[in-house]
Design an enzyme around this catalytic site. Structure first.
Site, short mmCIF file in Angstrom:
data_model
loop_
_atom_site.label_atom_id
_atom_site.label_comp_id
_atom_site.label_asym_id
_atom_site.label_seq_id
_atom_site.Cartn_x
_atom_site.Cartn_y
_atom_site.Cartn_z
N LYS A 1 -13.96 -13.51 0.89
CA LYS A 1 -14.19 -13.42 2.34
C LYS A 1 -15.62 -12.97 2.65
CE LYS A 1 -10.97 -10.31 3.14
NZ LYS A 1 -10.40 -10.10 1.79
N ARG B 1 -4.59 -2.14 -3.96
CA ARG B 1 -5.12 -2.94 -2.85
C ARG B 1 -4.40 -4.27 -2.73
NH1 ARG B 1 -10.66 -2.47 -4.56
NH2 ARG B 1 -11.08 -4.39 -3.49
N ARG C 1 -16.60 -7.18 -10.32
CA ARG C 1 -17.45 -6.89 -9.17
C ARG C 1 -18.12 -5.53 -9.26
NH1 ARG C 1 -14.62 -7.92 -3.40
NH2 ARG C 1 -13.79 -5.85 -3.78
N ARG D 1 -17.43 -2.57 -7.83
CA ARG D 1 -17.50 -1.64 -6.71
C ARG D 1 -16.72 -0.39 -7.07
NH1 ARG D 1 -15.65 -4.60 -1.40
NH2 ARG D 1 -13.90 -3.15 -1.53
N ARG E 1 -6.15 -6.12 9.52
CA ARG E 1 -5.57 -5.91 8.20
C ARG E 1 -4.06 -5.69 8.29
NH1 ARG E 1 -10.04 -5.43 4.68
NH2 ARG E 1 -9.47 -4.41 2.75
P1 AMP Z 1 -12.90 -4.44 1.91
O1 AMP Z 1 -14.38 -4.29 1.75
O2 AMP Z 1 -12.53 -5.33 3.06
O3 AMP Z 1 -12.22 -4.82 0.63
O4 AMP Z 1 -12.34 -2.99 2.30
C1 AMP Z 1 -12.47 -1.89 1.42
C2 AMP Z 1 -11.55 -0.77 1.86
O5 AMP Z 1 -11.90 -0.35 3.19
C3 AMP Z 1 -10.07 -1.15 1.96
O6 AMP Z 1 -9.43 -1.03 0.71
C4 AMP Z 1 -9.57 -0.12 2.98
O7 AMP Z 1 -9.43 1.16 2.37
C5 AMP Z 1 -10.74 -0.02 3.94
N1 AMP Z 1 -10.61 -1.00 5.05
C6 AMP Z 1 -11.40 -2.09 5.28
N2 AMP Z 1 -11.01 -2.75 6.38
C7 AMP Z 1 -9.94 -2.07 6.88
C8 AMP Z 1 -9.09 -2.25 8.00
N3 AMP Z 1 -9.23 -3.29 8.84
N4 AMP Z 1 -8.10 -1.34 8.20
C9 AMP Z 1 -7.93 -0.29 7.37
N5 AMP Z 1 -8.69 -0.07 6.28
C10 AMP Z 1 -9.69 -0.95 6.04
#
Ligand code: AMP
Length: 185
Positions: free
Chosen positions: A14, A141, A128, A130, A89
């Site tokens: 994404k 996740r 990755r 991270r 989400r």
């Molecule tokens: P991402 O970079 O989208 O993989 O997000 C990394 C982490 O940020 C996720 O595992 C959540 O802990 C938090 N996070 C990102 N977007 C959201 C969201 N829309 N709602 C809640 N937590 C989020």
């Protein structure tokens, strides 16, 4: 005018696709994960509250994310369109987004689901590096995705808003399919 929500499991690509498209369309790429990581680096009040959830692979509580997105989507640069990556989400975030877009008089939102098989996701996430890409947190996740985020596929397809794109192709192929399916130039 491009307004696009990118859905898909962690590791589906994404972020990369959103970044490429946003650059090409000259509109903001809004990644909730990126905003949260920035807040955590700065140790802002939002970052401090979010940290333990992100570290465990749990969703950050809705209220924090909703306030943050209401503020972000009200900024001037969003008037020419946007690409959302990582938001909504869960269903309550999607309902909130509906209301917010109504309030902002923004419609014509496309939703893309990037489909990638599980084994490919896990390999990609492990590669990755991270901080939240450790094996245990990756597993959590993916679970959180299945339980809370995957129901959005039906939520949007019931409303005929969803386009599915095969995310298990090269970056360029995914990008081309996405543009074609969403009628983007
Ligand atoms: P991402 O970079 O989208 O993989 O997000 C990394 C982490 O940020 C996720 O595992 C959540 O802990 C938090 N996070 C990102 N977007 C959201 C969201 N829309 N709602 C809640 N937590 C989020």
């Amino acid at each position: 005018m491009t307004r696009l929500i990118l859905l898909g499991p962690p590791g589906a690509g994404k972020g990369t696709q959103a970044q490429t498209l946003a650059h090409q369309c000259n509109i903001p790429h809004i990644s909730t994960g990126e905003i949260l990581r920035q807040a955590m680096r700065e140790r802002s009040p939002l970052g401090i509250k979010a940290q333990s959830y992100v570290d465990r692979g749990e969703l950050v509580p809705d209220q924090l994310v909703l306030d943050m997105m209401e503020e972000r989507l009200s900024q001037a640069d969003t008037k020419s369109g946007w690409i959302l990556d990582g938001f909504p989400r869960n269903v309550s975030q999607a309902r909130f987004l509906d209301e917010l877009l109504q309030k902002l008089a923004e419609d014509n939102v496309g939703v893309v689901n990037l489909e990638v098989p599980d084994d490919v996701l896990i390999d990609r996430l492990k590669g990755r590096g991270r901080q939240d890409d450790t094996e245990e947190v990756i597993r959590r996740r993916l679970e959180v995705y299945r339980e809370q985020t995957a129901p959005l596929i039906n939520f949007y397809s019931d409303r005929q808003q969803l386009v599915s794109v095969n995310g298990n192709q090269s970056l360029e192929e995914v990008s081309a399919e996405l543009k074609r399916r969403c009628n983007l130039k």
